[in-house]
Write a protein that holds these residues in place. Sequence first.
Motif, short mmCIF file in Angstrom:
data_model
loop_
_atom_site.label_atom_id
_atom_site.label_comp_id
_atom_site.label_asym_id
_atom_site.label_seq_id
_atom_site.Cartn_x
_atom_site.Cartn_y
_atom_site.Cartn_z
N SER A 1 -30.94 29.71 -61.96
CA SER A 1 -30.13 30.52 -61.07
C SER A 1 -29.97 31.91 -61.65
N ALA A 2 -29.93 32.90 -60.78
CA ALA A 2 -29.78 34.27 -61.25
C ALA A 2 -28.40 34.52 -61.84
N THR A 3 -27.39 33.86 -61.27
CA THR A 3 -26.02 33.99 -61.77
C THR A 3 -25.46 32.61 -62.05
N VAL A 4 -24.86 32.45 -63.22
CA VAL A 4 -24.26 31.18 -63.61
C VAL A 4 -22.79 31.41 -63.93
N VAL A 5 -21.92 30.64 -63.28
CA VAL A 5 -20.49 30.67 -63.59
C VAL A 5 -20.18 29.41 -64.40
N VAL A 6 -19.74 29.59 -65.62
CA VAL A 6 -19.42 28.46 -66.48
C VAL A 6 -17.92 28.19 -66.38
N ALA A 7 -17.61 27.06 -65.75
CA ALA A 7 -16.22 26.64 -65.56
C ALA A 7 -16.10 25.18 -65.99
N ALA A 8 -16.57 24.91 -67.20
CA ALA A 8 -16.73 23.54 -67.68
C ALA A 8 -15.62 23.09 -68.61
N GLY A 9 -14.46 23.75 -68.54
CA GLY A 9 -13.34 23.32 -69.38
C GLY A 9 -13.70 23.34 -70.84
N CYS A 10 -13.37 22.25 -71.55
CA CYS A 10 -13.68 22.17 -72.98
C CYS A 10 -15.18 22.21 -73.24
N GLY A 11 -15.99 21.77 -72.27
CA GLY A 11 -17.44 21.80 -72.43
C GLY A 11 -18.02 23.20 -72.44
N THR A 12 -17.23 24.19 -72.08
CA THR A 12 -17.69 25.58 -72.09
C THR A 12 -18.06 26.03 -73.50
N ALA A 13 -17.41 25.48 -74.50
CA ALA A 13 -17.66 25.89 -75.88
C ALA A 13 -19.11 25.64 -76.28
N ALA A 14 -19.60 24.42 -75.99
CA ALA A 14 -20.97 24.07 -76.37
C ALA A 14 -21.99 24.89 -75.60
N LEU A 15 -21.68 25.27 -74.37
CA LEU A 15 -22.64 26.01 -73.54
C LEU A 15 -22.68 27.49 -73.87
N THR A 16 -21.57 28.03 -74.34
CA THR A 16 -21.48 29.49 -74.51
C THR A 16 -21.23 29.93 -75.95
N GLY A 17 -20.78 29.02 -76.80
CA GLY A 17 -20.40 29.40 -78.15
C GLY A 17 -19.01 30.00 -78.25
N LEU A 18 -18.30 30.04 -77.14
CA LEU A 18 -16.95 30.61 -77.15
C LEU A 18 -15.96 29.64 -77.79
N PRO A 19 -14.89 30.17 -78.41
CA PRO A 19 -13.95 29.32 -79.15
C PRO A 19 -12.94 28.62 -78.24
#
Length: 334
Positions: free
Chosen positions: A170-188
Amino acid sequence: MSDVTVVGGGIVGLSVAWRLVQRGADVTVLDGGDDGAWHVAAGMLAPGGESEHEDPALIRLLERSAQLWPAYAKELGVDVGYDDAGTLSLAMTADDLAQRARVWKRQELALLRPSELRDLEPALSPRVRAGVFDPRETQVDPRKVVSALREKLGPRVVPKRVEALSDVDSATVVVAAGCGTAALTGLPIRPVKGQVLRLRGEPGLLRHVLNASVDGREVYIVPRADGEVVVGATQEERTDRLVTAGGVHELLRAALDLVPGLAELELTETTVGHRPGTPDNAPLLGRLDDRVVVAAGHFRNGVLLAPVTADIVAGLVLDGADDPMSADFSPRRF
């Protein structure tokens, strides 16, 4: 290729997807199948903040989203348990009162005597020392909201677990995966465990949401119109999903001290969820890069912030517009 792919089928991801669809976007939601924090959440919509140290920018965001909720609940077209009877915030002892008085003063709420509180809620223990009534604090049933959103989105919600964002076509991805967002994005984003109980009896024991300090123990009690009563929640920096005897005891003891009549209700469910917390316990809203937008890290406020998050993300994705209210919550701040 979909215009927008939303990764995460919880209340935030589905709300974002629905707002994008309403604005004409071609949206796919990839739902990993795990029940997120929304499944455990009681659904209190409390915009005033629970601490005297609450960040002013976050309180403004909470207040804006609370204002959106009445129209958003109607927009869903079915009963989602929205109830505007208000909340009683209570203190059982003098120490509890000292702890809560500063927050009540900041919120400019009038202190009520025990007799006035029991006029509003006759089932309260006579031991309650003081409290305030806040008509701005409402509630909704998150499980009903998620069910309504899934019904509206229909086949756009696809059961699929995403292991890496490079797998999303997809050209645009919205990550709204709760705690799973960390593994997908590296965010804390860290999981903060909460244990919640559900009781059931005849409707009518309680009318208002109760949020109390009981001998130093924090507890909330949320009555539903159908007789369900939600009691929560512990807050533990743990990742396990164990319902513990100590957690159940802590919640029941505080709840029964506050409302003795709850002892007659059936205990129907004990659940564990994990709130997605950030280092400053404020959400992550905005672009991570040219392709990825993040809508996660809502901590205790995911249900309350769902409508405003949907509006902010839709505006960013479709108009390229950064909402001024999201400036303090950029995922790039970490």
